[in-house]
Structure formats: structure tokens, C-alpha cells
Scaffold this motif. Structure first.
Motif, PDB file in Angstrom:
ATOM      1  N   SER A   6       8.981  33.197  -5.035  1.00 61.20           N
ATOM      2  CA  SER A   6       9.777  32.231  -4.498  1.00 61.20           C
ATOM      3  C   SER A   6      10.469  32.602  -3.206  1.00 61.20           C
ATOM      4  CB  SER A   6      10.754  31.602  -5.732  1.00 61.20           C
ATOM      5  OG  SER A   6      10.078  31.280  -6.691  1.00 61.20           O
ATOM      6  N   ASP A   7      10.783  31.615  -2.394  1.00 59.47           N
ATOM      7  CA  ASP A   7      11.591  31.788  -1.259  1.00 59.47           C
ATOM      8  C   ASP A   7      13.010  31.828  -1.783  1.00 59.47           C
ATOM      9  OD1 ASP A   7      12.108  29.896   1.657  1.00 59.47           O
ATOM     10  OD2 ASP A   7      12.210  32.106   1.083  1.00 59.47           O
ATOM     11  N   PHE A   8      13.523  30.912  -2.591  1.00 58.58           N
ATOM     12  CA  PHE A   8      14.883  30.749  -3.046  1.00 58.58           C
ATOM     13  C   PHE A   8      14.926  31.484  -4.397  1.00 58.58           C
ATOM     14  CE2 PHE A   8      13.978  26.683  -0.655  1.00 58.58           C
ATOM     15  CZ  PHE A   8      14.711  27.016   0.431  1.00 58.58           C
ATOM     16  N   LYS A   9      14.916  32.738  -4.169  1.00 61.84           N
ATOM     17  CA  LYS A   9      14.938  33.796  -5.631  1.00 61.84           C
ATOM     18  C   LYS A   9      16.418  33.789  -6.184  1.00 61.84           C
ATOM     19  CE  LYS A   9      11.463  36.939  -4.290  1.00 61.84           C
ATOM     20  NZ  LYS A   9      10.782  36.359  -3.380  1.00 61.84           N
ATOM     21  N   ASN A  10      16.563  34.398  -6.985  1.00 61.33           N
ATOM     22  CA  ASN A  10      17.794  34.685  -8.101  1.00 61.33           C
ATOM     23  C   ASN A  10      18.152  33.248  -8.627  1.00 61.33           C
ATOM     24  OD1 ASN A  10      18.076  37.406  -7.158  1.00 61.33           O
ATOM     25  ND2 ASN A  10      18.632  36.688  -5.289  1.00 61.33           N
ATOM     26  N   CYS A  11      17.346  32.643  -8.946  1.00 57.87           N
ATOM     27  CA  CYS A  11      17.580  31.213  -9.614  1.00 57.87           C
ATOM     28  C   CYS A  11      16.651  31.050 -10.671  1.00 57.87           C
ATOM     29  CB  CYS A  11      17.696  30.144  -8.343  1.00 57.87           C
ATOM     30  SG  CYS A  11      17.894  28.495  -9.157  1.00 57.87           S
ATOM     31  N   PRO A  12      16.752  31.704 -11.815  1.00 54.51           N
ATOM     32  CA  PRO A  12      15.547  31.685 -12.825  1.00 54.51           C
ATOM     33  C   PRO A  12      15.187  30.200 -13.346  1.00 54.51           C
ATOM     34  CG  PRO A  12      17.764  32.699 -13.534  1.00 54.51           C
ATOM     35  CD  PRO A  12      17.834  32.523 -12.213  1.00 54.51           C
TER      36      PRO A  12
END
Length: 798
Positions: free
Chosen positions: A621-627
Motif C-alpha cells: 500500500s501507498d498509505f501504509k501504517n493503517c491496518p
């Protein structure tokens, strides 16, 4: 007495020196001051675009700019309505000339666009379907700057009258919702390079309603003014444009130089070449002979009376040139030789006119000898109102008529649809246009009848679909549609029988084994099946309590992934719905009834980053750290890999991407409008997916679009069947191949898309798109290998 004579001689010599000094100044008055600097310019104007909006003024702007620069002492390369190869060739030639030294100037008028902070100028043949192809189909401004920098000159100037609306942005469907592509980006040129825009970076400029664009019209006026240094000229130009545009357009400059630059110095003389309108051309006048310096006069003796006019006239008469007589009249308008001077000038004019006529007649004789369309048009270009203009036009008309007759005879001899179309392409209103149209219709009717005879002989659904694809409004179209409907009904009947057979086999297996797992497995697939009541009875007998929810829409089923991560599914019952929309594009039409014959479970949310990590062991994902955000940057092929690993768990269910029909059926959840409920309550999209808000006095809050992103799933309202984010957050892959005309002939029962193609279906819209992209019926096709920050998916189990 001797003393007196000496005084007279000195007076005479002084007087004669004064006369001849004055005469010398008079004769030298016409000479322009020489340009001490070498100046080279490249001028390009593109307006006749083939695949984009044509522009009215660039051709005129370029022609007038090229002529003005020539008048100001520039060596000028120029081109009007250039394709990409021609533009690159001119730029290379310009760079080669700059390498020999001097001041370089590049002027461009036409369409210009920016992508990723890079500016491009657009050739007339450019057809740019998507933003990522701009670098290959347009010409970067950086190519010009590189040529200038390589030349290592002290001063270079770039002038861009190209800040018009992006003509391709509306066709860039995947980028339309992400940014504004109008105007040009700022350039940071090296020292010694000056860049002048028609308007501020990121804004657009007017093409103008007159002969020239607003910016170029003001520029041409200011650059001709003497002793106006470049920065002063830009200031005066900007003031002019700002006022005339009602404070809507402000020219912009970038760069700096360590030296001053003037287009015109005080001692320079500007040529007064007349600029002709684009549709008129006057013959080039013969060059006027330049006066030769007068010889040093013989000293006058003491006894002579000094007569300055007589001496001047004698020298002018000896020279015998038109310019000399004009010089005489300028000094002695009412002199004693004024009549003779005027007569001489009149004779020179008559001689020059005769020479012009002789040149024109020579040009006409050449056209007659060649007797070609090109030769007559060449004469008309040079002499549109000439002595033989009417004859030249008659010659062109006669040759055109002969060429048309030859083309018609050729079409008749070939007697094919393409041959007649080729004639009409050249002569749409020609003498034989009606006959050509009749011939084409006759051939097409025969082709259609042949196709229909073949279809009836084959008597297959695909054959009737092939006929409709070729002749959607053909004379047998209604019969073909009826036959397709009959085939669909027969397929539905057979499918229903097959489903019944599968259900019966599943039930018989459950009855044979008589276990909780088997009875539940039957109910998960056939919650409303023929033996559903009996299966629930068997489960109660085995001590299992089965609630009514297990066979209603929205019933929950869960799968356990590696690491204990759960994936929740909602039951979607079998049923009918109207697929497509009259409010959308042609690929959403016609609206048609579709039957989903068997219920299935669909993921309640898009696949999350945590679920992807549990199955695949990574996070693209591009928008990481968001499980709990949806996984993105996944292609259709990536989604297939995820599904394969789910199936490898062998948990009693099968997994796949939803078909396009299943997706729209589930998204609508029994609704018939464009959306399954209140959009703001149900969806993350352009209007609400930002992290911050900007408040404006007296207006609604506006979002910072550059802060938009994905959000945690299941934080908005679900639809009636318990599915979250069917509108917005990320686009969702479907299983089907995409075809824009598929709806016209698609099956009415469990359609699964086109049989082949190059792009796969995506649905639902994303966080960066407007409301129009979130409609339940909206469909797009993109490459199955494409990855993007707004591309995700959800899965079904059955």
C-alpha cells in the motif's frame, strides 16, 4: 589687396566645406545603425490541431513575430503548424546555430501543458490518451533550454504564449479526479536565461479575438520601442495585458541576466515591412537602390559665385537614382529642379512597376507551361489579385474536375465500398457524391443479407450476437434479439436444472455423512434451497441451533486467516435487478434485467492491509501504517494471487472476485437510484476524504484535495445488505473482462462479462474522485497489470 583675397578664399573654402558636410549628412541619413551583436531566433506557432481544440491566433502570432524579429536584426528560423518531428528538427537546427555564439531567442504560440512540473509544447498531430504518455507525444521545453545551455551564450530568452487550457485533460479518465492540469509550471532557468510567460504559472491565457493573442499583440508593440531595456519592456507589457484583460491575465517572468538587453537601440532603424493578413500576399517589391556617397567636390575658385543647390543637383543628376532625387526634394521641396526631380521619380516608379509586371507574367507563363494544380496555386499565392488570377482559378477548377472524374472511374472499376468511400473522402460534395452514396448502401445491403443468411444457417446465439454487433439497427435486428432471448431462456432453464442437480447432490452427501459440518455446508450454499428446512431440522437433532438469520440477506459468515485475522462476509440472496443507468455513459446502456440465480457471500469490507499482510506476507500500500485501511497498489493479477492463497486453505468454501453483475447487484442492495443511500454518510470520496478543512467566510467548508487519502473500512454507514464502502474509499476489481458495448447483447442470467479483452472491470470509485465516479452503475476498464493508490478489491465466497 592680397590680404583681402586670402580672406575671400578662406571664406569660400569654409562655406564649401559646410555645404558638403551638410550634404554628406543628408545622404547618410537613410543608413541604419549596424547591430553589433549576433542574434538568432526560433519562432513556432501551432493552431491547426488535428486531435485537440484548434486555436485561431498562433499562426498569425508566429508570422508577425518572425517578421518583427527579422526587422530587428535577428536571423530567424520559423515554422507554423508543425508536427513533432518537424518541431524537433527546428530545435536541433536552432541549437546548431546557437553553438556559433550570439543571443538566442525562442518564441512559441499554441497549446502547452504541464505534467509533474515539466512543461511541454504540443505538436498539431498529438493525440494524448493519458497523462503518462505526454513525455513521448509532446515536446519538452527542457529540450530548448538544453540546447541554449549547451551553446554557453551570455544571454538567451524564452517566450511562451502557451498557457491555454489543457486540451486532453478530459480524456485522461484515470487522472481527471486528481489534479488540475491547466497552465504551465514554473521554470528555474540558469543565469543568463530569461523566461517570459503569457500569464502566471498554473493559470491560463486568452487566445484573443483579433488577429493576435492578447499577450503577443502587446509584446509586438512593446519590443519595437527604442531604448526600452528588457525588464522595462516586460513591465510595460504586463501593465498593458493586465488592463486589457480586466485584471484576469498577468504575464510572468523568470530568470536573471548580468547584462542589459534591448530589442531596439536608439541608433537602430526598424524596418517598416507591412504585415499582411494570413489570407493575403502582396508581391515582394524590388529593392530600392541605395545612394552612393557623393565624391569630394572640386574646390571653388575665388571668382565663382557659390550656389549650393546647383552643386547638390549636379551631384544628384550624375548619380541618377530614385533615392537621390527623393533626397533632393527632401532638402529643396520647392527648389528650381523640383519638377525635374518629380518627373524622374515618376519614371523610376513606372520602371519598377513594369519590372513587377514582368516578374508576374513570367510566373504566369511558368504556371501555364507546367499546367498543374500546384503551379497555378503557387501563382495565386504570390498574386491573389493579379492580372491572371481569374485564369489561374479556372485552371485549378479544370484540373480538379479532371482529377475527380478519374477518381470516380477508378471507384467504378473497383466497385467496392472502400473505393466509393475513398472517392467521398476526397469529394464529399462532388459531382458523383450521390451516386457513390447509393453504391455504398447497395453493397452494405448485400453484405448484411449475406451475414443474415449465414447466421440463420448456423443458428447459434454467438452468431446472432455477431450479426447485432455488426448491424445493431439492421433490418433483421429485431429477429436476432428475439432469437438471443430464446437462447438465454434455454440457458437459464438448463442452468436451473444444473443448480438443482448440484443442490440435490450436496444434500445427498450431507444425508449420507449426517454430520454438523455437512449440513451447515449445505445451508451456507443453499440457505433457501429445497432441503433447507430439513437441513435445519437435522442440525437441531444434532444439538445445533440455527437462527432464521442464516437464510436472510446480510447474514454474517466469517473466515479465519493466518495469525487469527478474521474476514467477515454478508449473505447476498438470489434475485433480479435492473443493471445499468440512463444517467451515465453509453457503456452503461441499455438498462436491462439481470437475474442472479444463486445466493453468495460477499466481503463486508474491502480487503484490508492487515488481511493482505496475513495472507501474502507483505504490504504494497501507498498509505501504509493503517491496518484497517483498504489495501491498495494491487493489480487485478495481484488480487488473483490473493484469491488463490485463500482457496489453498481448503476451509470448505471457494473464493473469487465478484462478477460485474454480482458487484452492482450487491452495491444496489435493492435500490434503483444512482447511490444506495446518502453519499456523504456512506462514502469516502473527494469531498470528505481530506484530513484538514479550509473555512471561507460566507461559504461551505472546502477540502484540501492534496490531503485526501484512504480511511479505515466500516467507518461509514453500510448499505441495506450490510456491505461497507461499496461507494468510495478505493476502486474495486471485478472478475470480468471489460467491453464498452457488452450490455447490448449480454446474457440476462448470471452474466460474466466479455469472453476476452485487454482490460478488466473496476467499480465503486475511490477517495480522490467526485460524486459522479461513485454511482452504482458506473463502470471502467483498466489494464489488469495496473497498480494505483486508489485500486483495491473485495472477494466473494460460496
Amino acid at each position: 589687396m592680397k590680404r583681402k583675397s586670402t580672406i575671400l578664399i578662406l571664406i569660400a573654402l569654409t562655406f564649401n566645406s559646410t555645404i558638403f558636410a551638410q550634404t554628406d549628412r543628408q545622404l547618410e541619413r537613410e543608413k541604419p545603425s549596424a547591430q553589433t551583436e549576433k542574434r538568432i531566433a526560433l519562432v513556432i506557432g501551432n493552431g491547426a490541431y488535428q486531435k485537440a481544440k484548434p486555436l485561431l491566433n498562433p499562426a498569425n502570432d508566429a508570422a508577425d513575430m518572425a517578421q518583427t524579429l527579422k526587422d530587428l536584426g535577428f536571423e530567424v528560423l520559423s515554422g507554423v503548424n508543425q508536427n513533432k518531428r518537424q518541431m524537433e528538427t527546428l530545435i536541433r537546427e536552432f541549437g546548431a546555430k546557437l553553438a556559433s555564439g550570439g543571443t538566442g531567442l525562442f518564441y512559441y504560440a499554441g497549446h502547452g501543458i504541464q505534467v509533474g512540473g515539466e512543461n511541454y509544447i504540443v505538436p498539431i498531430d498529438a493525440d494524448i490518451p493519458d497523462e503518462d504518455e505526454v513525455a513521448y507525444l509532446a515536446v519538452p521545453i527542457s529540450l530548448v533550454l538544453t540546447k541554449m545551455t549547451t551553446a554557453k551564450n551570455d544571454l538567451n530568452i524564452v517566450i511562451l504564449d502557451a498557457c491555454r487550457n489543457n486540451p486532453f485533460a478530459r480524456s485522461w479518465r484515470s487522472f481527471r479526479d486528481s489534479s488540475n492540469n491547466d497552465g504551465l509550471a514554473k521554470i528555474s532557468p540558469p543565469t543568463g536565461t530569461l523566461v517570459l510567460y503569457a500569464t502566471e504559472p498554473g493559470k491560463v491565457a486568452s487566445d484573443g479575438a483579433g488577429r493576435n493573442g492578447l499577450f503577443t499583440e502587446a509584446l509586438l508593440k512593446q519590443m519595437k520601442k527604442p531604448n526600452l531595456e528588457y525588464d522595462q519592456m516586460v513591465k510595460a507589457l504586463s501593465t498593458d495585458v493586465w488592463q486589457k484583460s480586466n485584471k484576469q491575465q498577468l504575464p510572468w517572468k523568470e530568470g536573471n541576466s548580468l547584462q542589459d538587453f534591448y530589442f531596439v537601440k536608439a541608433d537602430a532603424k526598424i524596418s517598416t515591412t507591412k504585415t499582411q493578413p494570413a489570407n493575403e500576399t502582396e508581391p515582394t517589391p524590388l529593392p530600392m537602390p541605395k545612394p552612393t556617397p557623393l565624391p569630394t567636390p572640386t574646390p571653388v575658385s575665388v571668382a565663382q559665385n557659390i550656389d549650393a543647390e546647383e552643386i547638390y543637383w549636379q551631384e544628384i543628376s550624375n548619380r541618377d537614382t530614385r533615392s537621390g532625387y527623393e533626397l533632393y526634394l527632401a532638402e529643396y521641396q520647392n527648389g528650381r529642379y523640383a519638377v525635374q526631380a518629380n518627373n524622374k521619380i515618376k519614371q523610376f516608379k513606372q520602371d519598377e512597376l513594369q519590372k513587377q509586371k514582368d516578374i508576374e507574367r513570367s510566373k504566369w507563363r511558368e504556371a501555364q507551361n507546367q499546367n498543374t494544380r500546384e503551379s497555378y496555386n503557387s501563382y495565386l499565392t504570390a498574386y491573389p489579385n493579379g492580372e491572371f488570377a481569374a485564369d489561374a482559378r479556372l485552371g485549378v477548377k479544370a484540373l480538379d474536375s479532371k482529377a475527380e472524374q478519374t477518381k470516380w472511374l477508378e471507384a467504378n472499376s473497383i466497385n467496392s465500398k472502400d473505393a466509393y468511400k475513398s472517392y467521398l473522402a476526397l469529394y464529399p460534395k462532388g459531382e458523383f457524391a450521390a451516386s457513390a452514396g447509393s453504391k455504398i448502401r447497395e453493397i452494405e445491403n448485400k453484405e448484411e443479407q449475406t451475414k443474415w443468411d449465414e447466421v440463420q444457417f448456423l443458428n447459434r446465439k454467438s452468431a446472432y450476437q455477431s450479426y447485432l454487433s455488426a448491424y445493431p439497427n439492421g433490418k433483421n435486428a429485431a429477429s436476432a434479439k428475439q432469437k438471443i432471448k430464446e437462447f438465454d431462456e434455454e440457458e437459464a432453464r438448463k442452468l436451473k436444472e444444473q443448480e438443482k442437480a448440484k443442490e440435490k447432490a450436496k444434500w445427498e452427501e450431507a444425508e449420507r455423512l449426517k454430520t454438523v459440518v455437512e449440513y451447515k455446508g449445505y445451508l451456507s450454499i443453499y440457505p433457501n434451497g429445497e432441503f433447507a428446512s430439513l437441513a435445519r431440522l437435522r442440525l437441531r437433532d444434532l444439538g445445533e441451533v440455527v437462527t432464521i438469520a442464516n437464510r436472510t440477506a446480510g447474514a454474517i459468515s466469517k473466515a479465519t486467516l493466518p495469525g487469527g485475522v478474521e474476514m467477515s462476509f454478508a449473505y447476498i440472496p438470489a434475485g433480479d435487478f435492473m443493471m445499468g443507468s440512463t444517467n451515465g455513459s453509453d457503456d452503461e446502456k441499455p438498462v436491462h434485467k439481470v437475474t442472479i440465480s444463486q445466493g453468495f457471500f460477499m466481503g463486508r469490507t474491502e480487503v484490508t492491509q492487515a488481511q493482505w499482510q496475513a495472507v501474502m506476507g507483505n504490504n504494497p500500500s501507498d498509505f501504509k501504517n493503517c491496518p484497517n485501511c483498504p489495501v491498495e497498489q494491487v493489480s487485478w493479477d495481484d488480487a488473483q494471487s490473493f484469491v488463490s492463497k485463500l482457496n489453498a486453505q481448503n476451509d470448505g468454501f471457494k473464493y473469487r472476485l465478484p462478477s460485474e453483475a454480482e458487484w452492482e447487484y450487491a452495491a444496489r442492495a435493492g435500490t434503483t437510484g444512482d447511490y444506495a443511500g446518502n453519499l456523504d454518510a456512506m462514502a469516502w470520496y473527494y469531498e470528505n476524504a481530506g484530513d484538514q478543512r479550509l473555512s471561507g467566510e460566507g461559504s461551505a467548508d472546502k477540502l484540501k484535495s492534496n490531503n485526501n487519502r484512504t480511511h479505515d473500512v466500516a467507518t461509514k454507514q453500510p448499505n441495506a445488505w450490510g456491505l461497507y464502502d461499496m461507494h468510495g474509499n478505493v476502486w474495486e476489481w471485478c472478475q470480468d473482462w471489460y467491453a464498452d458495448s457488452y450490455y447490448a447483447n449480454s446474457p440476462s442470467v448470471n452474466p460474466t462479462g466479455a469472453t476476452s479483452g485487454s482490460v478488466r472491470v473496476r467499480r465503486g470509485g475511490g477517495w480522490g474522485g467526485g460524486a459522479v465516479y461513485l454511482r452504482s452503475a458506473l463502470r471502467f476498464g483498466v489494464s489488469p497489470s495496473l497498480r494505483g493508490g486508489s485500486l483495491g478489491f473485495r472477494v466473494v465466497r460460496y
